[in-house]
Design a protein around this motif. Sequence first.
Motif, PDB file in Angstrom:
ATOM      1  N   LEU A   1     -69.778  85.661 -13.453  1.00 58.33           N
ATOM      2  CA  LEU A   1     -68.628  86.431 -13.009  1.00 58.33           C
ATOM      3  C   LEU A   1     -67.368  85.806 -13.573  1.00 58.33           C
ATOM      4  CD1 LEU A   1     -69.584  87.128  -9.299  1.00 58.33           C
ATOM      5  CD2 LEU A   1     -69.729  88.681 -11.240  1.00 58.33           C
ATOM      6  N   PRO A   2     -66.276  86.551 -13.703  1.00 58.49           N
ATOM      7  CA  PRO A   2     -65.097  86.066 -14.414  1.00 58.49           C
ATOM      8  C   PRO A   2     -64.427  84.835 -13.861  1.00 58.49           C
ATOM      9  CG  PRO A   2     -65.011  88.447 -14.088  1.00 58.49           C
ATOM     10  CD  PRO A   2     -66.173  87.965 -13.322  1.00 58.49           C
ATOM     11  N   PRO A   3     -64.131  84.721 -12.562  1.00 57.43           N
ATOM     12  CA  PRO A   3     -63.288  83.603 -12.129  1.00 57.43           C
ATOM     13  C   PRO A   3     -63.985  82.280 -12.313  1.00 57.43           C
ATOM     14  CG  PRO A   3     -63.411  85.321 -10.460  1.00 57.43           C
ATOM     15  CD  PRO A   3     -64.449  85.620 -11.456  1.00 57.43           C
ATOM     16  N   PRO A   4     -63.250  81.242 -12.663  1.00 60.91           N
ATOM     17  CA  PRO A   4     -63.838  79.925 -12.846  1.00 60.91           C
ATOM     18  C   PRO A   4     -64.099  79.254 -11.516  1.00 60.91           C
ATOM     19  CG  PRO A   4     -61.486  79.804 -13.193  1.00 60.91           C
ATOM     20  CD  PRO A   4     -61.812  81.246 -12.947  1.00 60.91           C
ATOM     21  N   PRO A   5     -64.931  78.201 -11.505  1.00 63.35           N
ATOM     22  CA  PRO A   5     -65.178  77.493 -10.252  1.00 63.35           C
ATOM     23  C   PRO A   5     -63.908  76.848  -9.740  1.00 63.35           C
ATOM     24  CG  PRO A   5     -66.742  76.858 -11.970  1.00 63.35           C
ATOM     25  CD  PRO A   5     -65.682  77.658 -12.608  1.00 63.35           C
ATOM     26  N   PRO A   6     -63.631  76.966  -8.478  1.00 69.32           N
ATOM     27  CA  PRO A   6     -62.416  76.378  -7.924  1.00 69.32           C
ATOM     28  C   PRO A   6     -62.625  74.908  -7.641  1.00 69.32           C
ATOM     29  CG  PRO A   6     -63.620  77.480  -6.216  1.00 69.32           C
ATOM     30  CD  PRO A   6     -64.396  77.677  -7.462  1.00 69.32           C
TER      31      PRO A   6
ATOM     32  N   ASP B   1     -74.598  74.903   2.112  1.00 63.86           N
ATOM     33  CA  ASP B   1     -75.444  75.870   1.392  1.00 63.86           C
ATOM     34  C   ASP B   1     -74.654  77.121   1.038  1.00 63.86           C
ATOM     35  OD1 ASP B   1     -77.503  77.268   0.289  1.00 63.86           O
ATOM     36  OD2 ASP B   1     -78.817  77.197   2.029  1.00 63.86           O
ATOM     37  N   ALA B   2     -73.946  77.685   2.025  1.00 63.85           N
ATOM     38  CA  ALA B   2     -73.159  78.899   1.772  1.00 63.85           C
ATOM     39  C   ALA B   2     -72.005  78.617   0.827  1.00 63.85           C
ATOM     40  CB  ALA B   2     -72.632  79.456   3.096  1.00 63.85           C
ATOM     41  N   ALA B   3     -71.363  77.447   0.971  1.00 62.52           N
ATOM     42  CA  ALA B   3     -70.245  77.118   0.086  1.00 62.52           C
ATOM     43  C   ALA B   3     -70.703  76.985  -1.359  1.00 62.52           C
ATOM     44  CB  ALA B   3     -69.583  75.822   0.551  1.00 62.52           C
ATOM     45  N   LEU B   4     -71.878  76.381  -1.573  1.00 65.25           N
ATOM     46  CA  LEU B   4     -72.386  76.242  -2.940  1.00 65.25           C
ATOM     47  C   LEU B   4     -72.818  77.589  -3.503  1.00 65.25           C
ATOM     48  CD1 LEU B   4     -74.424  72.924  -2.664  1.00 65.25           C
ATOM     49  CD2 LEU B   4     -72.189  73.275  -3.716  1.00 65.25           C
ATOM     50  N   SER B   5     -73.350  78.464  -2.669  1.00 69.94           N
ATOM     51  CA  SER B   5     -73.701  79.811  -3.145  1.00 69.94           C
ATOM     52  C   SER B   5     -72.458  80.559  -3.614  1.00 69.94           C
ATOM     53  CB  SER B   5     -74.408  80.588  -2.031  1.00 69.94           C
ATOM     54  OG  SER B   5     -75.622  79.970  -1.670  1.00 69.94           O
ATOM     55  N   ALA B   6     -71.369  80.455  -2.837  1.00 68.38           N
ATOM     56  CA  ALA B   6     -70.117  81.093  -3.257  1.00 68.38           C
ATOM     57  C   ALA B   6     -69.585  80.455  -4.532  1.00 68.38           C
ATOM     58  CB  ALA B   6     -69.088  80.981  -2.134  1.00 68.38           C
ATOM     59  N   LEU B   7     -69.717  79.141  -4.637  1.00 72.70           N
ATOM     60  CA  LEU B   7     -69.256  78.435  -5.835  1.00 72.70           C
ATOM     61  C   LEU B   7     -70.042  78.875  -7.057  1.00 72.70           C
ATOM     62  CD1 LEU B   7     -67.478  76.087  -6.962  1.00 72.70           C
ATOM     63  CD2 LEU B   7     -69.410  74.579  -6.466  1.00 72.70           C
ATOM     64  N   ALA B   8     -71.360  78.983  -6.926  1.00 72.96           N
ATOM     65  CA  ALA B   8     -72.191  79.386  -8.053  1.00 72.96           C
ATOM     66  C   ALA B   8     -71.906  80.817  -8.485  1.00 72.96           C
ATOM     67  CB  ALA B   8     -73.671  79.225  -7.688  1.00 72.96           C
ATOM     68  N   SER B   9     -71.593  81.685  -7.520  1.00 76.76           N
ATOM     69  CA  SER B   9     -71.321  83.087  -7.858  1.00 76.76           C
ATOM     70  C   SER B   9     -70.042  83.241  -8.671  1.00 76.76           C
ATOM     71  CB  SER B   9     -71.226  83.924  -6.586  1.00 76.76           C
ATOM     72  OG  SER B   9     -70.065  83.572  -5.837  1.00 76.76           O
ATOM     73  N   ARG B  10     -69.130  82.254  -8.614  1.00 74.82           N
ATOM     74  CA  ARG B  10     -67.891  82.330  -9.381  1.00 74.82           C
ATOM     75  C   ARG B  10     -67.981  81.581 -10.708  1.00 74.82           C
ATOM     76  NH1 ARG B  10     -66.031  81.155  -4.115  1.00 74.82           N
ATOM     77  NH2 ARG B  10     -65.728  78.958  -4.682  1.00 74.82           N
ATOM     78  N   SER B  11     -69.130  81.013 -11.002  1.00 72.05           N
ATOM     79  CA  SER B  11     -69.256  80.197 -12.198  1.00 72.05           C
ATOM     80  C   SER B  11     -69.281  81.052 -13.458  1.00 72.05           C
ATOM     81  CB  SER B  11     -70.536  79.352 -12.116  1.00 72.05           C
ATOM     82  OG  SER B  11     -70.735  78.616 -13.295  1.00 72.05           O
ATOM     83  N   HIS B  12     -68.724  80.491 -14.545  1.00 77.07           N
ATOM     84  CA  HIS B  12     -68.765  81.171 -15.842  1.00 77.07           C
ATOM     85  C   HIS B  12     -70.161  81.174 -16.426  1.00 77.07           C
ATOM     86  CE1 HIS B  12     -64.680  82.263 -16.639  1.00 77.07           C
ATOM     87  NE2 HIS B  12     -64.220  81.032 -16.404  1.00 77.07           N
ATOM     88  N   ILE B  13     -71.002  80.219 -16.040  1.00 76.12           N
ATOM     89  CA  ILE B  13     -72.356  80.118 -16.579  1.00 76.12           C
ATOM     90  C   ILE B  13     -73.347  80.297 -15.438  1.00 76.12           C
ATOM     91  CG2 ILE B  13     -71.702  78.663 -18.525  1.00 76.12           C
ATOM     92  CD1 ILE B  13     -72.516  76.249 -16.966  1.00 76.12           C
ATOM     93  N   PRO B  14     -74.559  80.798 -15.724  1.00 73.23           N
ATOM     94  CA  PRO B  14     -75.549  80.972 -14.648  1.00 73.23           C
ATOM     95  C   PRO B  14     -75.895  79.636 -13.994  1.00 73.23           C
ATOM     96  CG  PRO B  14     -76.211  82.143 -16.644  1.00 73.23           C
ATOM     97  CD  PRO B  14     -75.049  81.290 -17.024  1.00 73.23           C
ATOM     98  N   VAL B  15     -76.011  79.649 -12.678  1.00 72.86           N
ATOM     99  CA  VAL B  15     -76.311  78.441 -11.912  1.00 72.86           C
ATOM    100  C   VAL B  15     -77.528  78.703 -11.029  1.00 72.86           C
ATOM    101  CG1 VAL B  15     -75.474  76.799 -10.192  1.00 72.86           C
ATOM    102  CG2 VAL B  15     -73.892  77.734 -11.894  1.00 72.86           C
ATOM    103  N   THR B  16     -78.513  77.857 -11.145  1.00 75.33           N
ATOM    104  CA  THR B  16     -79.692  77.923 -10.288  1.00 75.33           C
ATOM    105  C   THR B  16     -79.538  76.919  -9.162  1.00 75.33           C
ATOM    106  OG1 THR B  16     -81.097  78.534 -12.166  1.00 75.33           O
ATOM    107  CG2 THR B  16     -82.198  77.732 -10.182  1.00 75.33           C
TER     108      THR B  16
ATOM    109  N   ALA C   1     -68.837  74.183 -17.849  1.00 72.66           N
ATOM    110  CA  ALA C   1     -68.325  75.447 -18.391  1.00 72.66           C
ATOM    111  C   ALA C   1     -67.262  75.219 -19.459  1.00 72.66           C
ATOM    112  CB  ALA C   1     -67.765  76.298 -17.254  1.00 72.66           C
ATOM    113  N   LYS C   2     -66.417  74.182 -19.287  1.00 73.64           N
ATOM    114  CA  LYS C   2     -65.295  73.975 -20.202  1.00 73.64           C
ATOM    115  C   LYS C   2     -65.673  73.232 -21.476  1.00 73.64           C
ATOM    116  CE  LYS C   2     -61.403  73.936 -16.951  1.00 73.64           C
ATOM    117  NZ  LYS C   2     -60.296  73.111 -16.406  1.00 73.64           N
ATOM    118  N   HIS C   3     -66.554  72.242 -21.355  1.00 78.78           N
ATOM    119  CA  HIS C   3     -66.712  71.302 -22.460  1.00 78.78           C
ATOM    120  C   HIS C   3     -68.106  71.227 -23.069  1.00 78.78           C
ATOM    121  CE1 HIS C   3     -62.778  69.905 -21.250  1.00 78.78           C
ATOM    122  NE2 HIS C   3     -63.227  69.528 -20.068  1.00 78.78           N
ATOM    123  N   SER C   4     -69.151  71.530 -22.310  1.00 74.11           N
ATOM    124  CA  SER C   4     -70.494  71.190 -22.802  1.00 74.11           C
ATOM    125  C   SER C   4     -71.181  72.305 -23.578  1.00 74.11           C
ATOM    126  CB  SER C   4     -71.386  70.811 -21.610  1.00 74.11           C
ATOM    127  OG  SER C   4     -71.678  71.955 -20.829  1.00 74.11           O
ATOM    128  N   ARG C   5     -70.576  73.510 -23.590  1.00 79.93           N
ATOM    129  CA  ARG C   5     -71.202  74.679 -24.225  1.00 79.93           C
ATOM    130  C   ARG C   5     -72.566  74.976 -23.611  1.00 79.93           C
ATOM    131  NH1 ARG C   5     -70.073  73.466 -30.679  1.00 79.93           N
ATOM    132  NH2 ARG C   5     -67.840  73.008 -30.485  1.00 79.93           N
TER     133      ARG C   5
END
Length: 451
Positions: free
Chosen positions: A7-12, A333-348, A377-381
């Motif tokens: 999703l578009p927004p970056p991790p906060p 658990d819920a906070a990390l789920s919300a964090l992962a949903s905002r990530s630029h890259i897929p997060v398992t 997301a920013k540096h490691s490709r």
Amino acid sequence: MTMASVLPPPPPAPSGTDPAASTTAPASAPAAVTAAPTPPRIRVASPGRVAGAAAHLAALGLIGPAVFSALFGMLGAGLGLLAALFVGVIVLVAFVYVLFAIAWFERARLDGLYGFGLPPLRPRRSPRPGFVGVLDTIWLQAKDPGQWRAVASFTIATLLGIITLAVAGLAAWGLALMISPIFGWSNTRLLGFVPLEGVAAPLVGLLVFVASLAAIVGLAVLHGVIARAILVPSREAQLEEQARTSDTRRAGAVRAAEVERTRIERDLHDGVQPRLVSIGMTLGLAQTKIDDDPEAAKALVAEAHASTKSAITELRQLARGIHASVLDDRGLDAALSALASRSHIPVTLDVRLSRRCSRPAEAAVYFSIAEALTNAAKHSRATGCRVHVRLREDGTLWARVEDDGLGGARIVPGGGLDGIVNRVTAAGGTARIDSPQGGPTTVEVNVPCAS
């Protein structure tokens, strides 16, 4: 396990400037900085513990010599086979970890017997990567002072056990001498030389039996005193360790606050502030055109409105990076789920928590994961990240973030990885960052659940 889409927004999370194409530099946080409370004074001379210690010593007197025979055999074989390089080295490495197993057993035995509150002995691990890290791990384990103290305690307990068995045999002889008149034994001699006639035999037997029991009790008490002296730190050492712990945690907290303040200032100065200035200029321009060119003024107002919504979004992300309210309301658990949903890259995500931890512990782990995802997301490709979170049996909250990027990340003062180390240290935990060239980059943190 949940899979978060892109999703578009970056991790906060606190931002960092950790280059992904630098020299490999895995780093670790300072040693574990949890300050354990001073344990109560343990009575090693209570009847139950004395009886248990005597039984332990008798058992060690039987199995201890066999254990040390095997150890000396391994050591001799390892040194003798050093000419056949790999064989001798493998035997010596096995010798080191057999010593670790003995030390682990000894600490567990004494903690179960006396309740010293000793933490379980854990294998040492080097922060260095690759083959050098393997060699360093073996060396750290070989010279681990906690391991050697436990082995010394086991050695002393084995010697006391051998003596206990000998004294127990003497007690059995005294008991037999006490009851010898019942069976009509005659020609009884003390030590094979001094004849014992009449009541002398049972009296000597009683004295030998009582003295032997007293000696066994003394050996059991001595075992407890020696074990406590070897494995339980003194009051002064505990206070010194707590002082060092407090200094380390305070320094980490100060450094983390400084990095956080710098990040907030940078985000406000480089992001929200210019946008708000632009909105003000756009509205001012619209005000000058509202009479002469209403259509242009409407377009400028619409542009300012869109910029205002973007500024609000940035402020929300900035506030979320300072304090994640969902963390307090619904847990990690819920906070990390919300964090992962905002990530630029897929997060398992693989989060397994049986209960909530303290607010500082959850916050330290949350922001460490957020910062690790931001850097990935920013540096490691990277094209994906895996996040594992566990509540371990020893009461620590453990998390591991691994990406599939280029690696080569290093800690830069004031950067994101530096912020992870400082946050975790301030919470009383440890952080380990491993990022060899070519990847993957792994960030592993351990924080006491009740920090």
